[in-house]
Motif scaffolding. Structure first.
Motif, PDB file in Angstrom:
ATOM      1  N   THR A   1      -1.501 -15.069   2.194  1.00 53.58           N
ATOM      2  CA  THR A   1      -1.931 -13.781   1.643  1.00 53.58           C
ATOM      3  C   THR A   1      -1.630 -12.669   2.630  1.00 53.58           C
ATOM      4  N   ALA A   2      -1.939 -12.923   3.907  1.00 55.07           N
ATOM      5  CA  ALA A   2      -1.680 -11.915   4.950  1.00 55.07           C
ATOM      6  C   ALA A   2      -0.189 -11.593   5.040  1.00 55.07           C
ATOM      7  N   ILE A   3       0.662 -12.610   4.885  1.00 52.49           N
ATOM      8  CA  ILE A   3       2.121 -12.396   4.949  1.00 52.49           C
ATOM      9  C   ILE A   3       2.559 -11.482   3.803  1.00 52.49           C
ATOM     10  N   TRP A   4       2.010 -11.709   2.608  1.00 53.52           N
ATOM     11  CA  TRP A   4       2.370 -10.856   1.467  1.00 53.52           C
ATOM     12  C   TRP A   4       1.781  -9.460   1.617  1.00 53.52           C
ATOM     13  N   GLU A   5       0.597  -9.357   2.206  1.00 50.02           N
ATOM     14  CA  GLU A   5       0.015  -8.024   2.443  1.00 50.02           C
ATOM     15  C   GLU A   5       0.872  -7.251   3.438  1.00 50.02           C
ATOM     16  N   LYS A   6       1.338  -7.942   4.479  1.00 48.75           N
ATOM     17  CA  LYS A   6       2.212  -7.295   5.462  1.00 48.75           C
ATOM     18  C   LYS A   6       3.549  -6.916   4.807  1.00 48.75           C
ATOM     19  N   LEU A   7       4.028  -7.800   3.906  1.00 48.39           N
ATOM     20  CA  LEU A   7       5.282  -7.529   3.189  1.00 48.39           C
ATOM     21  C   LEU A   7       5.132  -6.260   2.343  1.00 48.39           C
ATOM     22  N   ALA A   8       3.997  -6.130   1.661  1.00 44.41           N
ATOM     23  CA  ALA A   8       3.737  -4.929   0.841  1.00 44.41           C
ATOM     24  C   ALA A   8       3.683  -3.688   1.737  1.00 44.41           C
ATOM     25  N   PHE A   9       2.954  -3.801   2.839  1.00 48.18           N
ATOM     26  CA  PHE A   9       2.816  -2.707   3.802  1.00 48.18           C
ATOM     27  C   PHE A   9       4.198  -2.285   4.329  1.00 48.18           C
ATOM     28  N   ASN A  10       5.007  -3.286   4.725  1.00 52.35           N
ATOM     29  CA  ASN A  10       6.343  -3.006   5.259  1.00 52.35           C
ATOM     30  C   ASN A  10       7.284  -2.445   4.201  1.00 52.35           C
ATOM     31  N   ALA A  11       7.201  -2.976   2.974  1.00 56.39           N
ATOM     32  CA  ALA A  11       8.070  -2.473   1.906  1.00 56.39           C
ATOM     33  C   ALA A  11       7.815  -0.979   1.725  1.00 56.39           C
ATOM     34  N   ALA A  12       6.523  -0.600   1.766  1.00 55.45           N
ATOM     35  CA  ALA A  12       6.177   0.811   1.594  1.00 55.45           C
ATOM     36  C   ALA A  12       6.588   1.641   2.811  1.00 55.45           C
ATOM     37  N   PHE A  13       6.050   1.307   3.982  1.00 50.64           N
ATOM     38  CA  PHE A  13       6.256   2.171   5.156  1.00 50.64           C
ATOM     39  C   PHE A  13       7.677   2.105   5.709  1.00 50.64           C
ATOM     40  N   ASN A  14       8.226   0.885   5.886  1.00 52.66           N
ATOM     41  CA  ASN A  14       9.600   0.789   6.387  1.00 52.66           C
ATOM     42  C   ASN A  14      10.563   1.446   5.408  1.00 52.66           C
ATOM     43  N   GLY A  15      10.346   1.174   4.108  1.00 46.95           N
ATOM     44  CA  GLY A  15      11.253   1.711   3.098  1.00 46.95           C
ATOM     45  C   GLY A  15      11.186   3.225   3.005  1.00 46.95           C
ATOM     46  N   LEU A  16       9.984   3.758   2.842  1.00 49.05           N
ATOM     47  CA  LEU A  16       9.843   5.206   2.631  1.00 49.05           C
ATOM     48  C   LEU A  16      10.161   5.999   3.897  1.00 49.05           C
ATOM     49  N   CYS A  17       9.735   5.490   5.059  1.00 52.67           N
ATOM     50  CA  CYS A  17      10.072   6.194   6.306  1.00 52.67           C
ATOM     51  C   CYS A  17      11.573   6.117   6.570  1.00 52.67           C
ATOM     52  N   GLY A  18      12.180   4.964   6.231  1.00 53.09           N
ATOM     53  CA  GLY A  18      13.619   4.810   6.442  1.00 53.09           C
ATOM     54  C   GLY A  18      14.430   5.783   5.591  1.00 53.09           C
ATOM     55  N   VAL A  19      14.065   5.884   4.321  1.00 55.09           N
ATOM     56  CA  VAL A  19      14.815   6.735   3.392  1.00 55.09           C
ATOM     57  C   VAL A  19      14.574   8.225   3.686  1.00 55.09           C
ATOM     58  N   THR A  20      13.324   8.586   4.037  1.00 60.33           N
ATOM     59  CA  THR A  20      12.999  10.006   4.237  1.00 60.33           C
ATOM     60  C   THR A  20      13.164  10.455   5.687  1.00 60.33           C
ATOM     61  N   ARG A  21      13.413   9.488   6.593  1.00 52.21           N
ATOM     62  CA  ARG A  21      13.520   9.785   8.037  1.00 52.21           C
ATOM     63  C   ARG A  21      12.225  10.402   8.588  1.00 52.21           C
ATOM     64  N   GLN A  22      11.084  10.010   8.013  1.00 54.99           N
ATOM     65  CA  GLN A  22       9.790  10.541   8.451  1.00 54.99           C
ATOM     66  C   GLN A  22       9.023   9.487   9.244  1.00 54.99           C
ATOM     67  N   THR A  23       8.097   9.958  10.107  1.00 54.60           N
ATOM     68  CA  THR A  23       7.187   9.026  10.774  1.00 54.60           C
ATOM     69  C   THR A  23       6.068   8.641   9.801  1.00 54.60           C
ATOM     70  N   VAL A  24       5.298   7.614  10.166  1.00 54.21           N
ATOM     71  CA  VAL A  24       4.265   7.062   9.285  1.00 54.21           C
ATOM     72  C   VAL A  24       3.275   8.130   8.818  1.00 54.21           C
ATOM     73  N   ASP A  25       2.759   8.922   9.765  1.00 54.11           N
ATOM     74  CA  ASP A  25       1.710   9.897   9.406  1.00 54.11           C
ATOM     75  C   ASP A  25       2.228  11.009   8.491  1.00 54.11           C
ATOM     76  N   ALA A  26       3.555  11.215   8.480  1.00 58.00           N
ATOM     77  CA  ALA A  26       4.128  12.259   7.615  1.00 58.00           C
ATOM     78  C   ALA A  26       4.004  11.891   6.130  1.00 58.00           C
ATOM     79  N   LEU A  27       3.712  10.608   5.846  1.00 56.75           N
ATOM     80  CA  LEU A  27       3.549  10.193   4.445  1.00 56.75           C
ATOM     81  C   LEU A  27       2.121  10.443   3.944  1.00 56.75           C
TER      82      LEU A  27
END
Length: 313
Positions: free
Chosen positions: A189-215
């Protein structure tokens, strides 16, 4: 075939001397646990041998000395390994230390994504392998130097579902190093929670070139929620019930405290390195397809990052 010397029971080998490997190496060595960092980059290893490892934290700087070697230079193999290479490099990295993996060697992977777990089983028995997640943030400043602001934890579970004394010792050593580790039977469960977290933050920060708090804006939060909803539904189809309130609490904590943090995928894009989008977003999309679930936002992030990645030098 020559036999390597007896494994060094107290030593921790760290495969991959990037941001996470350097963070963990510094903290373990600081706690008096001997560390051997193994990487394929000779300049990186040379810098670590010369200057040691260094980690900027909220409590001030940590410094330590560690062994830094290429895999073929290993003479006294560590009995315990942390695997921190990128998921796509797991096979090659493990192959490089295969000559020192004995029947008692422990392998603990805290890598991102879900694509690498099967690879580990090609090198050791299930009782020697543990897989888990860590939420510690780390940013590589230069060879052997990282910034890790904020806190994190580690959760892992041996693959055979049993906790033997040696994995318990490993967990205790990670705790001695202040890394907040627990053995957790619910780690899937923790692995999938981390996967969800990473899909959101790595993906959105990567595409927008923003840091985490900018979201932390209404639109940023909406996009994060869209990605999380998709991953939660794919996890459910795979028989994993994500604890949504806990996941949301982790997201809020990151938005509020990982200030100025560039997730690893953004760091990779900015440096022109290949990213882990395939083991993060790609693995979600492939699992979704197997279950006939639509994941338009996650799929779009995967495609955008893949296109960007092709362009980077």
């Amino acid at each position: 075939m020559h036999h390597a010397q007896e494994p060094q029971a107290a030593t921790v080998g760290i495969l991959g001397a990037g941001a996470m490997g350097t963070l963990f190496g510094t903290r373990l060595a600081q706690a008096g646990i001997p560390v051997t960092l193994v990487d394929i980059n000779p300049e990186l290893l040379e810098a670590i041998r010369e200057h040691g490892v260094h980690c900027e934290t909220d409590q001030g700087p940590l410094r330590a000395r560690v062994q830094a070697l290429q895999a073929r230079e290993l003479r006294q193999p560590p009995a315990r390994w942390l695997i921190f290479t990128k998921a796509a490099h797991t096979q090659a990295a493990l192959q490089s230390i295969a000559h020192v993996i004995g029947p008692e060697t422990l392998l603990l992977s805290l890598q991102n994504g879900i694509g690498h777990i099967e690879t580990l089983h090609g090198f050791a028995d299930a009782r020697q392998i543990a897989v888990g997640v860590t939420t510690w943030p780390a940013r590589l400043l230069e060879a052997g130097r990282v910034s890790s602001l904020g806190s994190g934890k580690i959760r892992f579970m041996p693959r055979n579902g049993l906790v033997d004394a040696r994995f318990q010792d490993f967990c205790n050593d990670l705790n001695r190093a202040g890394l907040h580790c627990e053995i957790d039977p619910e780690v899937e469960t923790a692995i999938w929670e981390k996967l969800a977290f990473n899909a959101a933050f790595n993906g959105l920060c990567g595409v927008t070139r923003q840091t985490v708090d900018a979201l932390a804006t209404p639109l940023g939060r909406e996009l994060i929620r869209d990605v999380l909803d998709e991953v939660v539904s794919v996890a459910a189809a795979c028989g994993i019930a994500i604890d949504v309130p806990r996941l949301q609490a982790t997201v809020e904590d990151a938005l509020n405290h990982h200030v100025g943090h560039q997730p690893s995928l953004l760091q990779d894009l900015l440096a022109g390195r290949p990213t882990e989008t395939d083991s993060i977003h790609g693995s979600v999309v492939r699992a979704a397809e197997r279950h006939g679930i639509a994941t338009p936002v996650t799929r779009t992030l995967h495609r955008l990052i893949s296109v960007t990645q092709q362009r980077t030098p």
